[in-house]
Design an enzyme around this catalytic site. Structure first.
Site, PDB file in Angstrom:
ATOM      1  N   ASP A   8      59.110  35.126  16.625  1.00 17.36           N
ATOM      2  CA  ASP A   8      59.550  33.756  16.377  1.00 17.36           C
ATOM      3  C   ASP A   8      60.653  33.715  15.319  1.00 17.36           C
ATOM      4  O   ASP A   8      60.600  34.431  14.316  1.00 17.36           O
ATOM      5  CB  ASP A   8      58.343  32.935  15.903  1.00 17.36           C
ATOM      6  CG  ASP A   8      58.660  31.472  15.695  1.00 17.36           C
ATOM      7  OD1 ASP A   8      59.127  30.835  16.652  1.00 17.36           O
ATOM      8  OD2 ASP A   8      58.450  30.972  14.576  1.00 17.36           O
ATOM      9  N   GLU A  65      63.240  35.372  19.766  1.00 12.42           N
ATOM     10  CA  GLU A  65      63.784  34.024  19.816  1.00 12.42           C
ATOM     11  C   GLU A  65      64.943  34.003  18.822  1.00 12.42           C
ATOM     12  O   GLU A  65      64.740  33.940  17.614  1.00 12.42           O
ATOM     13  CB  GLU A  65      62.737  32.986  19.418  1.00 12.42           C
ATOM     14  CG  GLU A  65      63.293  31.571  19.452  1.00 12.42           C
ATOM     15  CD  GLU A  65      62.505  30.580  18.619  1.00 12.42           C
ATOM     16  OE1 GLU A  65      62.514  29.392  18.959  1.00 12.42           O
ATOM     17  OE2 GLU A  65      61.900  30.997  17.609  1.00 12.42           O
TER      18      GLU A  65
END
Length: 552
Positions: free
Chosen positions: A201, A243
């Site tokens: 993330d 990401e």
């Protein structure tokens, strides 16, 4: 070896355990329910399950506010049930990757509680503090309009702490050697339990140097090499999927020039221009985006997606392009988020037009890279814009026309199940679509099967063929096989004329229907496409899947 790079030929399916299937009637999805549906995912053709955060959390941000990295959220099950899930996935040949959320923790994490209480605590330096409010205290918010700052004063500590996201998510200083060591320990823990890697993330924020007066553009990409080295030391075939919504000029920093950092990145640059093409009928910016992201190390791979658990971010488009997408897919303010994105699922954005939905997914499955599918999109699930922010597109999976869509037998699901006339569970569900040969679910299963029979899309070299601006035609070559994929983005019949070079170029065999194209006297193929039409062609000969294997 081809099997060492399994992710190049994977079909990834992203889901949230809490909204997938509830097994005990408490209204919350759990690992027992997910385990019971692994046969469904294997039957669909999925090869890798991406789990959104399932760790212990106050759940103020859908689990991205972690309070214990070494546990399973109690309401989703026990460690034993997680292990049973992993065992069943392995039996079915399914890999599992987990979300790795290490840019920040919850403010309820014991590390932060200790850090705020005692300046001498070893955990104090695990976070980013300032005695005075920094000059840039209200700059760089990820959620402008909801966030008011990136520095907040903690009354217990008497200092300001840094948080790139919400104020209940204090940032870790991952460049602190102790924090870095802990991140490796977290990775090692879940690798030992069988996961095949992590979707990491907020990677651009993870690698950024943090602190009052520190310029945020200073990034330590070597951290990614250290993570990759540890990952593959512990499990050689494990991967990191990032990401990282960054321009193509920065992507090589994340992959590494020698391919020794991240194996995969989600291709946000292409994703945003897919929606511009769908909205405008103009594929030229999409072609430019594909060309811009062409360069990558051999071991690296893009992850192609349409929608995710977040809003559709349009921040990398021009102001003009962004407005065209807003006008087409999110014209009303409740459909938008932060004036830069759209918080809807794909089917409602495309007005539930089956032609356009098929076009979009045919495109996703045939772009250079690995397809990433989101739960519920295989049946055309809708959204509930009455729910706040991104929650509108995070509703429970619709399994049947039974009460609550078969998600739970309890009285109240964790999030309301969609129950409207168009996208409600009585109209859109797995059970009904499995019995309908013409359903979107069965179409998706056939397309996934065909995608697996075209390894050149994941492995091969590719080029864009010259056509009209409203058409995207691409050719893939790998291991003496070639495939040509053609998509039309307009609501009118289209004729495409292509000259196909190389052996067998005079004949194109349609992989999705029983027809073929023969080149005319001019040497060109004349391909007729219906409105929003698409065709997958094998160059020369029959479909290899239908051709008997030659004896040794």
């Amino acid at each position: 070896m081809i099997h060492d790079l399994w992710y190049k030929h994977a079909v990834i399916y992203c889901l949230d355990v809490e909204t997938f299937l509830d097994s005990n009637g408490d209204g919350i999805g759990d690992f027992v329910g997910l385990t019971a549906r692994l046969d469904y995912l294997a039957g669909l053709g999925v090869t890798c399950v991406w789990l959104l955060p399932f760790y212990t959390s106050p759940n103020r941000d859908n689990g991205y506010d972690v309070s214990d990295y070494y546990s399973v959220q109690r309401k989703t099950g026990t460690f034993g049930e997680f292990v049973e899930f992993m065992n069943r996935a392995r039996q079915l040949g399914l890999r599992v990757i987990a979300d790795l959320v290490v840019n920040h923790t919850s403010d309820q994490h014991p590390w932060f509680r200790a850090a705020r209480r005692d300046p001498q605590s070893e955990y104090r330096t695990w976070y980013v503090w300032s005695k005075k409010r920094p000059r840039d205290w209200n700059k760089g918010m990820v959620f402008p309009g909801v966030q008011k700052s990136t520095w907040t004063r903690d009354a217990v500590a008497g200092e300001y702490y840094f948080h790139r996201f919400y104020d209940f998510q204090p940032d870790l200083d991952i460049h602190n050697p102790a924090v870095k060591e802990e991140v490796m320990r977290i990775m090692g823990f879940w690798l030992e339990l069988g996961v095949s890697g992590f979707r990491v993330d907020a990677v651009p924020f993870v690698v950024s140097r943090k602190g009052a007066g520190v310029r945020p553009h200073i990034k330590d990409y070597e951290l990614l090499h250290e993570m990759r080295h540890f990952l593959q030391w512990r499990r050689g075939d494990a991967i990191l999927l990032a990401e990282a919504n960054v321009p193509p000029t920065e992507s090589m920093e994340y992959f590494g020039d020698n391919g020794d950092r991240l194996q995969m990145m989600l291709n946000f640059w292409v994703n945003q221009r897919i929606f511009y093409a769908l909205a405008s009928g103009d594929t030229r910016p999409l072609q430019d985006a594909l060309t811009a992201t062409y360069q990558r190390p051999y071991e690296a791979q893009w992850g192609n997606f349409l929608r995710s658990h977040d809003e559709l971010d349009l921040g990398r488009l021009t102001t003009h392009q962004r407005q065209i997408v807003f006008d087409a897919f999110g014209p009303d303010k409740p459909m938008q988020l932060y004036n830069r994105g759209i918080r809807r699922r794909l089917a409602p954005m495309l007005n539930n037009d089956r032609r356009r939905i098929e076009l979009a997914y045919s495109l996703m499955f045939t772009l250079p890279g690995t397809p990433v599918l989101r739960y519920g999109d295989e049946i055309g699930m809708g959204d509930d814009l009455r729910l706040p922010e991104r929650q509108g597109a995070r509703t429970p999976m619709q399994w049947s026309s039974d009460r609550h869509g078969g998600f739970t037998s309890g009285r109240r699901p964790c999030t309301p199940v969609i129950d409207d006339a168009i996208y409600g569970y009585k109209k859109v569900n797995v059970a009904d679509q499995r019995r309908d040969p013409q359903s979107l679910l069965n179409w998706m299963e056939r397309v996934i099967r065909m995608r697996k029979e075209c390894p050149e899309i994941g492995w091969g070299d590719w080029k864009i063929l010259r056509t009209e601006p409203h058409v995207l035609a691409m050719r893939y070559d790998w291991n003496d096989r070639a495939t040509i994929i053609v998509h039309s983005f307009v609501d009118r019949p289209t004729v495409v004329r292509l000259r196909v070079e190389g052996p067998g170029g005079e004949r194109l065999v349609n992989l999705l229907s029983n027809d073929q194209s023969e080149a005319g006297e001019s040497g060109r193929h004349v391909i007729e496409l219906e409105p929003y039409g698409y065709k997958w062609y094998r160059v020369g000969g029959l479909d290899p899947a239908m051709t008997p294997a030659r004896s040794a």
